[in-house]
Scaffold this active site. Structure first.
Site, PDB file in Angstrom:
ATOM      1  N   GLY A 334       0.851  -1.184   0.000  1.00  0.00           N
ATOM      2  CA  GLY A 334       0.000   0.000   0.000  1.00  0.00           C
ATOM      3  C   GLY A 334       0.883   1.229   0.000  1.00  0.00           C
ATOM      4  N   GLY A 336       1.001   5.757   0.805  1.00  0.00           N
ATOM      5  CA  GLY A 336       0.357   6.953   1.357  1.00  0.00           C
ATOM      6  C   GLY A 336       1.237   8.159   1.083  1.00  0.00           C
ATOM      7  N   ASN A 337       0.954   9.262   1.771  1.00  0.00           N
ATOM      8  CA  ASN A 337       1.732  10.489   1.547  1.00  0.00           C
ATOM      9  C   ASN A 337       3.174  10.325   2.029  1.00  0.00           C
ATOM     10  OD1 ASN A 337      -0.839  11.389   1.037  1.00  0.00           O
ATOM     11  ND2 ASN A 337      -1.075  12.189   3.132  1.00  0.00           N
ATOM     12  N   PHE A 338       3.280   9.563   3.104  1.00  0.00           N
ATOM     13  CA  PHE A 338       4.567   9.419   3.768  1.00  0.00           C
ATOM     14  C   PHE A 338       5.573   8.599   2.960  1.00  0.00           C
ATOM     15  CE2 PHE A 338       1.740   5.990   4.500  1.00  0.00           C
ATOM     16  CZ  PHE A 338       2.534   4.878   4.307  1.00  0.00           C
ATOM     17  N   VAL A 341       4.189   1.120   2.048  1.00  0.00           N
ATOM     18  CA  VAL A 341       4.339  -0.044   2.915  1.00  0.00           C
ATOM     19  C   VAL A 341       4.769  -1.214   2.043  1.00  0.00           C
ATOM     20  CG1 VAL A 341       3.166  -1.615   4.489  1.00  0.00           C
ATOM     21  CG2 VAL A 341       2.609   0.812   4.534  1.00  0.00           C
ATOM     22  N   ASP A 450      -8.565   7.560  13.495  1.00  0.00           N
ATOM     23  CA  ASP A 450      -8.666   7.232  12.071  1.00  0.00           C
ATOM     24  C   ASP A 450      -9.216   5.818  11.910  1.00  0.00           C
ATOM     25  OD1 ASP A 450      -8.539   7.534   9.355  1.00  0.00           O
ATOM     26  OD2 ASP A 450      -6.340   7.534   9.222  1.00  0.00           O
TER      27      ASP A 450
HETATM   28  P1  ADP Z   1      -1.712   5.533   5.751  1.00  0.00           P
HETATM   29  O1  ADP Z   1      -1.428   6.403   6.914  1.00  0.00           O
HETATM   30  O2  ADP Z   1      -1.098   6.048   4.482  1.00  0.00           O
HETATM   31  O3  ADP Z   1      -3.169   5.227   5.579  1.00  0.00           O
HETATM   32  P2  ADP Z   1      -1.400   2.779   6.623  1.00  0.00           P
HETATM   33  O4  ADP Z   1      -0.684   2.479   7.891  1.00  0.00           O
HETATM   34  O5  ADP Z   1      -2.895   2.715   6.675  1.00  0.00           O
HETATM   35  O6  ADP Z   1      -0.924   4.189   6.080  1.00  0.00           O
HETATM   36  O7  ADP Z   1      -0.857   1.774   5.498  1.00  0.00           O
HETATM   37  C1  ADP Z   1      -1.189   1.929   4.129  1.00  0.00           C
HETATM   38  C2  ADP Z   1      -1.508   0.601   3.492  1.00  0.00           C
HETATM   39  O8  ADP Z   1      -0.404  -0.299   3.604  1.00  0.00           O
HETATM   40  C3  ADP Z   1      -2.675  -0.123   4.127  1.00  0.00           C
HETATM   41  O9  ADP Z   1      -3.882   0.272   3.570  1.00  0.00           O
HETATM   42  C4  ADP Z   1      -2.367  -1.592   3.806  1.00  0.00           C
HETATM   43  O10 ADP Z   1      -2.790  -1.915   2.517  1.00  0.00           O
HETATM   44  C5  ADP Z   1      -0.844  -1.631   3.842  1.00  0.00           C
HETATM   45  N1  ADP Z   1      -0.391  -2.066   5.168  1.00  0.00           N
HETATM   46  C6  ADP Z   1      -0.080  -1.275   6.204  1.00  0.00           C
HETATM   47  N2  ADP Z   1       0.300  -1.996   7.278  1.00  0.00           N
HETATM   48  C7  ADP Z   1       0.218  -3.284   6.922  1.00  0.00           C
HETATM   49  C8  ADP Z   1       0.464  -4.543   7.607  1.00  0.00           C
HETATM   50  N3  ADP Z   1       0.877  -4.571   8.887  1.00  0.00           N
HETATM   51  N4  ADP Z   1       0.257  -5.684   6.944  1.00  0.00           N
HETATM   52  C9  ADP Z   1      -0.165  -5.651   5.659  1.00  0.00           C
HETATM   53  N5  ADP Z   1      -0.409  -4.531   4.970  1.00  0.00           N
HETATM   54  C10 ADP Z   1      -0.227  -3.343   5.571  1.00  0.00           C
HETATM   55 MG    MG Z   2      -4.540   4.027   6.358  1.00  0.00          MG
END
Ligand code: ADP
Ligand code: MG
Length: 606
Positions: A334, A336-338, A341, A450
């Protein structure tokens, strides 16, 4: 298996009473500083230190804190009972005297186990088997680390297994049962009262039956009016056997329930049916030497002292992960802005496991770095089966936050791609787990800010974990809410009125978001207030309107959502309440699942 951390201390006696402790100390000579350790009969995981000084007994309770440290009220925290005793042997630090001489257990005195000890292992196995299913190594391994939390969860329902527990029987029936057979003083039973979650004690004395209401305080502890408070019902009963604590008599023999031991407080076991989800092969993400030694398939991970890289929360320190322990895959889970993952593998001395790694963009500014450190700081303090666990931080080519992997991905995506195969019952189970995770956060005074289906990640279709602590805050001990100085890029459609209007965030505002998350789940990943602009949503809510009941959503689940969307936060339920509602519905429908595996919903889907 999860043994008591004090089990190997030669001066630990287990679940003995204060009276017994004093007898042992007398036998050992009553020297100044003579001491022993015993299990606390009131609080789960706690101990009592019994010390002799000037020929008098002093008993200090040692509480187990939420962060797994132990301390005597007002004293310093210690990472275990052994360390605590060691500390007080050097420095009295407020005790009557320093601990000088351990009162050792004689070779013919075994550590006394409590009623729960003998039930614990089977209940744990049953719970793990029935709630999560057994398929997949993912599940087995994930559970090893969770044993302490699960134990606590299970302890609070253990009364349902006791002989004296009769469930929901009327008062007249309790009298009939007590009057039949021998009418000995102290013969007793416990039954549910009309109001859900509350209990009554009926006890025989002088050939009459007396009824007492068992009180449950705000913190969830049980007691008799003005009596000692206990974490669980069975601890209260055990205590009342020793001391009447205001009753006409102390408790004697149990008036045995015919259903005892059979009451299914947990969902019925399901076989793998055609509809069940089999985790993809890569989901078997933890490999270990110990696991491959396990002989039979019905042996659970907690049976072996296996690989468990994150059992001890104090192991996780900042930048505890070396770059050479980490393989970072190119696969993105996945973004995001940061940054993004990525999938990866964490290697430790005794095995390796699949992990998810949040990687900051290379050209990251310090601001973003600080944000990620804050997120790590929060996750570091959390330890719960239903919350994604942080394994550590690695500072190399970029800052990396390493988490346990939830390979089946975000709940909304999962459900929208499996509309035909995922049953309502599965959704209820997952949302119940989310409520348990949120209840834990509420207890620890953290606000998530969130909570949404996109931030609930799945290990598989039976195991959900809350993630994304990017906006989360730890509240101060005396604060009920967090007030943000300015608004940010917030997920407003998930936010409670007080957050939108006054930028106030509390566990109650998380409850509102939980309602929206439930709506997303029962709509199989639908978008809340899809065609509406935020200003429209605001006036929609203000005028008393709410999201409509999703097509397949059971009425009782929609009722919970509506409660979560109570306008005034004062009147909104907390997670303790929400979890209870989810649990009772979850169990009520799971019990109707027939052994062949086809679920029959408790109430017709609308
Ligand atoms: P953001 O703050 O950008 O929403 P997240 O922590 O929600 O960041 O992570 C973004 C994406 O990365 C999630 O929607 C998911 O698809 C994937 N992801 C994050 N953490 C995990 C994890 N522990 N296991 C599997 N996928 C993850
Ligand atoms: Mg998220």
């Amino acid at each position: 298996m999860s043994t008591d951390p004090a089990a190997n201390l030669p001066f630990f006696y287990g679940s003995i009473s204060r009276y017994d402790a004093e007898q042992y100390l007398k036998l050992a000579g009553m020297a100044d500083g003579l001491f022993l350790l015993r299990q606390c009969l009131r609080s789960l995981g706690g101990y009592v230190l019994s010390v002799v000084c000037d020929l008098e007994f002093h008993h200090y309770s040692i509480e187990k804190q939420l962060n797994d440290t132990y301390c005597i009220a007002g004293g310093k925290p210690h990472c275990g009972p052994a360390e605590l005793c060691e500390f007080y042997s050097k420095d009295p630090d407020g005790l009557v005297c320093a601990l000088k001489k351990p009162c050792l257990r004689s070779s013919d005195t075994a550590i006394k186990s409590c009623v729960f000890d003998s039930l614990k292992e089977n209940m744990l196995k049953e719970y793990v088997k029935q709630t999560w299913g057994l398929e997949g190594d993912t599940m087995k391994q994930a559970i090893i680390s969770q044993a302490p939390q699960l134990e606590k969860l299970i302890a609070t329902t253990a009364h349902e297994k006791m002989l004296w527990y009769h469930g929901k029987i009327p008062r007249q029936e309790s009298e009939r049962l007590l009057y039949s057979g021998t009418q000995t003083d102290g013969k007793f039973l416990i039954r549910d009262r009309e109001e859900p979650g509350t209990f009554a004690l009926s006890v025989m004395y002088g050939k009459s039956v007396y009824h007492y209401q068992i009180l449950q305080g705000k913190s969830g502890k049980y007691s008799m009016p003005e009596g000692t408070k206990f974490d669980t019902l069975w601890q209260l009963v055990e205590y009342l056997k020793i001391k009447p604590d205001g009753l006409v008599t102390s408790l004697g023999d149990a008036c045995v329930s015919r259903a005892a031991g059979k009451i299914p407080s947990l969902p019925a076991t399901r076989r793998t049916g055609p509809n069940s989800y089999t985790p993809p092969p890569h989901a078997a993400n933890v490999t270990s030497k110990a696991a491959s030694d396990v002989p039979a398939d019905n042996v659970l991970p907690m049976d072996c002292t296996g690989f468990n890289p994150y059992h001890d929360p104090s192991d996780i320190k900042k930048f505890n992960i070396r770059r050479d322990q980490l393989l970072v895959d190119e696969v993105e889970l996945g973004s995001g802005n940061f940054g993004c993952v990525k999938k990866g593998v964490l290697k430790a001395d005794n095995g390796q496991m699949d992990v998810a790694i949040k990687v900051l963009k290379n050209d990251n500014e310090n601001l973003v770095k600080a944000e990620m450190m804050r997120e790590a700081e929060i996750m570091h303090q959390l330890s719960n089966p239903f919350i994604v666990r942080m394994l550590g931080l690695c500072n190399a080519e970029s800052l990396m936050l390493v988490m346990e992997m939830a390979s089946a991905g975000p709940l909304n995506k999962f459900l929208s791609s499996r509309k035909d195969t995922v049953t309502v019952e599965i959704i209820v189970n997952l949302m119940h787990q989310v409520s348990m995770g949120m209840k834990y956060l509420e207890e620890k005074n953290f606000v998530h800010r969130d909570l949404a289906a996109r931030n609930v990640l799945l290990v598989n279709e039976k195991f959900a974990k809350i993630s994304d602590f990017g906006l989360s805050k730890a509240l101060g001990a005396d604060d009920n809410y967090y007030k943000s100085r300015s608004a940010g890029p917030w997920p407003l459609k998930w936010y409670a009125p007080e957050s939108i209007n006054y930028r106030k965030f509390s566990s109650k505002s998380d409850v509102w978001s939980y309602g929206v998350t439930m709506w997303e789940a029962f709509s199989y990943g639908g978008k809340p207030y899809k065609k509406m602009k935020q200003v429209e949503v605001n006036s929609f809510i203000k005028s008393g309107q709410r999201l409509a009941c999703p097509a397949k959503c059971p009425e009782r689940m929609y009722a919970v959502m509506q409660e979560c969307w109570t306008y005034k936060h004062e009147d909104r339920p907390d997670f303790k309440k929400v979890e209870e509602s989810m649990r009772s519905y979850h169990y009520s429908i799971s019990n109707k699942v027939n052994p062949e595996g086809s679920a029959t919903a408790a109430e017709p889907n609308k």
